[in-house]
Design an enzyme around this catalytic site. Structure first.
Site, PDB file in Angstrom:
ATOM      1  CD  GLN A  46     -20.624 -14.970 -24.009  1.00 25.99           C
ATOM      2  OE1 GLN A  46     -19.612 -15.428 -24.523  1.00 25.99           O
ATOM      3  NE2 GLN A  46     -21.349 -14.013 -24.569  1.00 25.99           N
ATOM      4  CB  CYS A 164     -12.752 -16.374 -22.015  1.00 32.83           C
ATOM      5  SG  CYS A 164     -12.312 -17.098 -20.415  1.00 32.83           S
ATOM      6  CG  ASP A 301     -15.506 -10.264 -26.509  1.00 30.92           C
ATOM      7  OD1 ASP A 301     -14.683  -9.973 -25.620  1.00 30.92           O
ATOM      8  OD2 ASP A 301     -16.362 -11.162 -26.380  1.00 30.92           O
ATOM      9  CE  LYS A 309     -10.694  -9.756 -29.612  1.00 35.70           C
ATOM     10  NZ  LYS A 309     -10.834  -8.298 -29.618  1.00 35.70           N
ATOM     11  CB  THR A 310     -11.489 -11.102 -20.064  1.00 32.64           C
ATOM     12  OG1 THR A 310     -10.921  -9.877 -19.570  1.00 32.64           O
ATOM     13  CG2 THR A 310     -10.382 -11.994 -20.607  1.00 32.64           C
ATOM     14  CB  ALA A 312     -11.486  -8.877 -15.979  1.00 35.34           C
ATOM     15  CB  CYS A 344      -7.343 -15.241 -17.842  1.00 34.44           C
ATOM     16  SG  CYS A 344      -7.272 -14.339 -19.401  1.00 34.44           S
TER      17      CYS A 344
END
Length: 401
Positions: A46, A164, A301, A309-310, A312, A344
């Site tokens: 995504q 993200c 998430d 929420k990523t 990474a 991010c």
């Protein structure tokens, strides 16, 4: 007690980034019986959708079949979870089956609540409204940006945790940079609507993003969000939560990010955190174990953790979950700890990016030695466009990084 129609030592709900990464690490560590509940036949990377919407990548590059990424030796249960009974240690599925488990990993992702803004569900996808949060719409975002020569472009972000958190801003900068290069930016009013009191929660990155917005002449509305939409009239209502005032803005292009929440069955389950208005799963912020149901772990998430929420974040959470799962199965103390690390990649121009890396304390947590990632760099853009996708497909999803 519910009788399970099948049983696995470890059941993972969700075959996205978090679920596949954990499954791969478990298999590499020798776990003999791992099952993944995932209904989709397609797996998406995504983070690339922002670049698709900005005309810098093709949608196909973000896609693989689920079969391609499913780790060897994992039982793929090609259906959805619809409920969980942590007392009986079972998961209900869409086909009516119940799957028993010794340990459960909850990673189904989150739900995009298009109905959370009146009028958004009806408008998105046509009449100048798009969103990079849906793969079928990311190419439309680029079509709208590329064809715009004048008018008003509105970019919005909802309140509450979203995946993200930098994505709602990044597409505004990519669009403005494109319009500047085409010589039409002076004819376009660009408005960026953000719910937070600052551009970013970490001050050093907030300052850089404020300068980026200033450079493009973007009007930034802080502590504000999209609260209603009339797609036919191309009118958006933006509410300033600091003052309570509402403004109706007529737009020619609207990139809207929908409110987000846990899947409904999660929010209605015993796993939901009662302190989360969005229904996310309760999890210890360090061990990622559910405080009330020690056989359950959550990441990604859906976990109610005080960090962004990523992907990474998942990269750092997955080894913690795997290590603590093994300790739990052996009756040993959980010693692996997650410190809240997330990052991010903030694209600020067609070939410029700064990398925001930080932890639970919102302190910068740089991972690249000798490089100041708080500043825009072309090398960082190449990392996002080419390096990170390769690390994802060939590293994370294989259980290596």
């Amino acid at each position: 007690m519910t009788t399970a129609s099948a049983h696995h030592q470890i059941v993972i709900i969700g075959g996205g980034t978090a679920g596949i990464t954990v499954a791969a690490r478990l298999r590499r560590a020798g776990a003999p019986d791992v099952a993944v509940l995932e209904p989709s036949a397609t797996h998406w990377y995504q983070p690339l959708w922002t670049l698709v919407g900005g005309g810098q990548a093709r949608l196909r590059a973000s896609m693989r079949t689920q079969a391609e990424v499913m780790p060897p030796g994992v039982h793929w249960l090609h259906e959805s979870a619809t409920g969980v009974d942590p007392q009986a240690r079972t998961v209900a599925t869409g086909s009516g089956r119940t799957i028993g488990y010794d340990r459960l990993v909850v990673a189904p992702g989150l739900r995009l609540d298009w109905g959370g803004v009146p009028g958004l569900a009806q408008a998105v996808g046509h009449d100048g409204v798009s969103s990079n949060y849906r793969p079928d719409l990311a190419p439309l975002t680029w079509e709208l940006i590329r064809s715009m020569r004048s008018g008003t472009a509105l970019f919005t972000m909802p309140s509450g945790p979203v995946k993200c958190g930098g994505a709602p801003q990044k597409i505004a900068y990519l669009a403005a940079d494109h319009w500047r290069k085409r010589g039409v930016l002076d004819h376009i009013r660009v408005i960026l609507v953000l719910p937070e009191p600052a551009m970013f929660k970490v001050p050093v990155y907030s300052r850089e993003l404020a300068e980026t917005a200033r450079r493009y002449g973007i009007e930034v509305r802080l502590q504000s969000e999209l609260t209603a939409l009339d797609g036919a009239a191309r009118e958006a209502v933006v509410t300033d939560h600091a003052t309570g005032t509402k403004e109706t803005i007529r737009y020619d292009l609207l990139h809207a990010v929908p409110p987000q929440a846990a899947p409904r069955w999660i929010a209605e389950s015993p796993l939901a955190d009662p302190d989360s208005p969005f229904g996310y799963v309760r999890a210890d912020r360090a061990t990622l174990q559910h405080p009330d149901h020690p056989e359950v772990f959550a990441l990604g998430d859906v976990a109610n953790l005080p960090t962004s929420k990523t992907g990474a974040a998942v990269r750092k959470q997955a080894p913690v979950v795997v290590d603590n799962l093994h300790s739990s199965l052996r009756g040993r103390p959980l010693t692996a700890r997650y410190d809240g690390y997330t990052s991010c990649p903030l694209v600020t121009a067609r070939h410029k990016m700064l990398l925001a890396e930080f932890d639970y304390d919102l302190e910068p947590a740089p991972s690249l030695p000798l490089i100041d990632t708080t500043k825009e760099r072309t090398s960082m853009w190449y990392l996002k466009r080419y390096g990170l996708p390769q690390m994802y497909w060939k590293g994370m999803l294989k259980g290596y990084v």
